[in-house]
Design an enzyme around this catalytic site. Structure first.
Site, PDB file in Angstrom:
ATOM      1  N   HIS A 162      36.510  40.397  44.478  1.00 52.85           N
ATOM      2  CA  HIS A 162      35.764  41.268  43.426  1.00 52.85           C
ATOM      3  C   HIS A 162      34.447  40.435  43.197  1.00 52.85           C
ATOM      4  CE1 HIS A 162      34.992  42.586  39.299  1.00 52.85           C
ATOM      5  NE2 HIS A 162      35.686  43.526  39.587  1.00 52.85           N
TER       6      HIS A 162
ATOM      7  N   ASP B 279      41.615  33.807  41.699  1.00 54.64           N
ATOM      8  CA  ASP B 279      41.250  34.908  40.829  1.00 54.64           C
ATOM      9  C   ASP B 279      42.622  35.730  40.590  1.00 54.64           C
ATOM     10  OD1 ASP B 279      40.794  37.402  39.815  1.00 54.64           O
ATOM     11  OD2 ASP B 279      38.992  37.584  41.141  1.00 54.64           O
TER      12      ASP B 279
ATOM     13  N   GLN C 295      44.525  40.659  39.118  1.00 51.55           N
ATOM     14  CA  GLN C 295      45.357  41.619  39.651  1.00 51.55           C
ATOM     15  C   GLN C 295      46.799  41.313  40.011  1.00 51.55           C
ATOM     16  OE1 GLN C 295      44.567  44.807  39.565  1.00 51.55           O
ATOM     17  NE2 GLN C 295      42.236  44.628  39.266  1.00 51.55           N
TER      18      GLN C 295
ATOM     19  N   LYS D 193      44.339  43.901  31.451  1.00 48.61           N
ATOM     20  CA  LYS D 193      44.791  44.259  32.713  1.00 48.61           C
ATOM     21  C   LYS D 193      46.460  44.378  32.789  1.00 48.61           C
ATOM     22  CE  LYS D 193      40.934  43.621  35.685  1.00 48.61           C
ATOM     23  NZ  LYS D 193      40.393  44.981  35.903  1.00 48.61           N
TER      24      LYS D 193
ATOM     25  N   CYS E 201      33.564  47.449  42.709  1.00 47.02           N
ATOM     26  CA  CYS E 201      32.977  45.960  42.599  1.00 47.02           C
ATOM     27  C   CYS E 201      33.475  45.145  43.770  1.00 47.02           C
ATOM     28  CB  CYS E 201      33.548  45.326  41.473  1.00 47.02           C
ATOM     29  SG  CYS E 201      32.946  46.149  39.782  1.00 47.02           S
TER      30      CYS E 201
HETATM   31  N1  7TS Z   1      38.977  39.880  39.644  1.00 47.69           N
HETATM   32  C1  7TS Z   1      39.529  41.068  40.213  1.00 47.69           C
HETATM   33  C2  7TS Z   1      40.305  40.834  41.293  1.00 47.69           C
HETATM   34  C3  7TS Z   1      39.169  42.217  39.616  1.00 47.69           C
HETATM   35  O1  7TS Z   1      40.183  43.234  39.966  1.00 47.69           O
HETATM   36  C4  7TS Z   1      38.741  42.197  38.456  1.00 47.69           C
HETATM   37  C5  7TS Z   1      38.366  43.595  37.497  1.00 47.69           C
HETATM   38  C6  7TS Z   1      37.898  41.143  37.819  1.00 47.69           C
HETATM   39  C7  7TS Z   1      38.136  40.127  38.805  1.00 47.69           C
HETATM   40  C8  7TS Z   1      37.039  41.312  36.713  1.00 47.69           C
HETATM   41  O2  7TS Z   1      37.906  41.227  35.498  1.00 47.69           O
HETATM   42  P1  7TS Z   1      37.159  41.321  34.082  1.00 47.69           P
HETATM   43  O3  7TS Z   1      38.495  41.786  33.177  1.00 47.69           O
HETATM   44  O4  7TS Z   1      36.557  40.183  33.873  1.00 47.69           O
HETATM   45  O5  7TS Z   1      36.321  42.768  34.291  1.00 47.69           O
HETATM   46  N2  7TS Z   1      38.728  44.793  38.318  1.00 47.69           N
HETATM   47  C9  7TS Z   1      38.407  45.922  38.169  1.00 47.69           C
HETATM   48  C10 7TS Z   1      38.806  47.118  38.973  1.00 47.69           C
HETATM   49  O6  7TS Z   1      39.285  47.038  39.964  1.00 47.69           O
HETATM   50  N3  7TS Z   1      38.220  48.272  38.258  1.00 47.69           N
HETATM   51  O7  7TS Z   1      37.857  48.106  37.231  1.00 47.69           O
HETATM   52  C11 7TS Z   1      37.828  46.597  37.162  1.00 47.69           C
END
Ligand code: 7TS
Length: 408
Positions: free
Chosen positions: A125, A200, A203, A226, A366
């Protein structure tokens, strides 16, 4: 612990008022859980209770409200730390995964020398790519990538480490391909080379039991929103001895023990990394989301998630001219499926599904470099959580046939 059966899901769904909403006069089918999950009343109530009954700043007041807020705030720290089998001092609250990785990248940059290398993968990501890329540009480090194989898994034979490789950072579950990476194996390879291993978990933490001691990662980043909790709060786990050696990322109030005009003594962990007034309501909501997940049991969530993903893979692969990305074995993927209907733009698919009340995400998710590598500009992605049902997946599959009909 609750074993997730059809009746149980119906009861659990009652905790999520938003799931009974109508969209375009149709029952909402929420399949955008990788972007953010919905919140149960228990989380919403915990936040309302804080603002209604004991709103106050933490770690500074000597009055009753501040004492109550501080106790609840620290309890949430404890709950989130326990959830991943970390110690209290090893769990820092941040704004989310993105901020956790930025904190790490900037703080660790002072430990690296010009010419040192950082290894990530081709399926990151942007949050686990851009921070490393930018510190590499600023400080003269080299950024390398582990390749992806045609089946959407990582090519572990392609892990090239040198004495200069100081950091290996890797996504646990890909938010586009769904691939669950063999993180224990990658971590072992990194440690044999004396590299730090960063994970990371944005997910993965919401969908399976995670034990940082068992995985033996040095750092783990994840986001509350999430996993049923509020936005604007997340966590960074780090091994105590590493966090102790690291420089703070933000300087200011609450992260200090003593300040003089000429120097400052920093606070103990985890507060050394939490400068300024924290997101207290967010933290309390995060704690409530952990209580909720623990009540269901992460092993149950993982098993149901595999069952649902397996069912969705079967239903979607029955649709002609639908291309699925990533591994086809549900055991090897998280609860999400990215796909395209051949010759139909993913934005068209996504907005036509919305007409039928189905919320999915369409676009580059992303992961622009990964998309480009695969010759794609985007995909539609359906992502599930434990409150989703097989009936919703049937409805998605039936509606996708209708979408295809529109373009005939
Ligand atoms: N890493 C992964 C694997 C992610 O899916 C996401 C967010 C992030 C980092 C960043 O997380 P945040 O909470 O700091 O934004 N992924 C997604 C997505 O797949 N669709 O919207 C956000």
């Amino acid at each position: 612990m609750i074993n997730i059966t059809k009746n149980k899901i119906e009861r659990l769904r009652e905790d999520f008022p938003i799931l009974s909403r109508k969209i375009n006069n149709k029952q909402l089918v929420y399949l955008d859980n990788s972007a953010t999950t919905q919140k149960p009343m228990q989380v919403i109530d915990a936040i309302t209770d804080y603002y209604t009954n004991y709103n106050s700043n933490v770690h500074r007041g000597l009055h009753k409200l501040s004492e109550e807020a501080t106790v609840k705030f620290e309890e949430s720290h404890e709950k989130v730390a326990d959830f991943i089998n970390a110690d209290f001092q090893e769990l820092i609250f941040t704004k989310g995964t993105t901020e956790s990785i930025n904190l790490l990248a900037y703080s660790l940059s002072s430990k690296l020398k010009k010419g040192d290398e950082i290894l990530i993968t081709q399926m990151e990501h942007h949050s686990n790519l851009v921070p490393w890329q930018q510190i590499a540009k600023s400080f003269g480090f080299k950024l390398n990538y582990i390749k992806i194989k045609n089946d959407g898994t990582l090519d572990l034979d392609d892990i090239k480490l040198s004495k200069k490789t100081k950091i290996v950072s890797c996504v646990h579950t890909s938010n586009f391909l769904g691939t669950i990476n063999p993180v224990k194996e990658i971590g072992k390879i990194a440690h044999e080379n004396n590299s730090l291993f960063v994970l990371d978990g944005a997910q993965s933490v919401p969908h399976m039991p995670i034990d940082v001691k068992n995985i033996d990662c040095d750092f783990l980043a994840f986001s509350s929103h999430k996993m049923l909790g509020p936005m604007g709060i997340g966590a960074l786990y780090g091994k105590k001895e590493l966090l102790e050696e690291m420089e703070p990322f933000n300087y200011g109030g609450d992260m200090i023990l003593e300040v003089r005009f000429d120097d400052t003594k920093f606070n103990e962990l985890p507060w050394k990394f939490e400068a300024g007034t924290p997101n207290v309501a967010g933290a309390i909501g995060f704690g409530a989301s952990i209580d909720y997940l623990n009540k269901i049991g992460m092993e149950n969530i993982k098993n149901y998630s595999n069952e649902l993903t397996g069912y969705a893979l079967k239903r979607l692969s029955e649709i002609k001219n639908l291309e699925i990305y990533g591994p086809l074995n549900p055991e090897k993927r998280g609860s999400l499926i990215s796909f395209n209907l051949i010759n139909i733009h993913p934005h068209d698919t996504t907005s036509l599904l919305d007409d039928y009340g189905i919320a999915v995400r369409g676009g580059h998710h992303c992961v622009m470099p990964t998309m480009k590598l695969m010759g794609l500009t985007g995909s539609t992605r359906a992502s599930f959580y434990f409150y989703n049902t097989k009936e919703e997946i049937d409805y998605l599959a039936e509606t996708l046939e209708k979408v295809k009909g529109v373009f005939k």
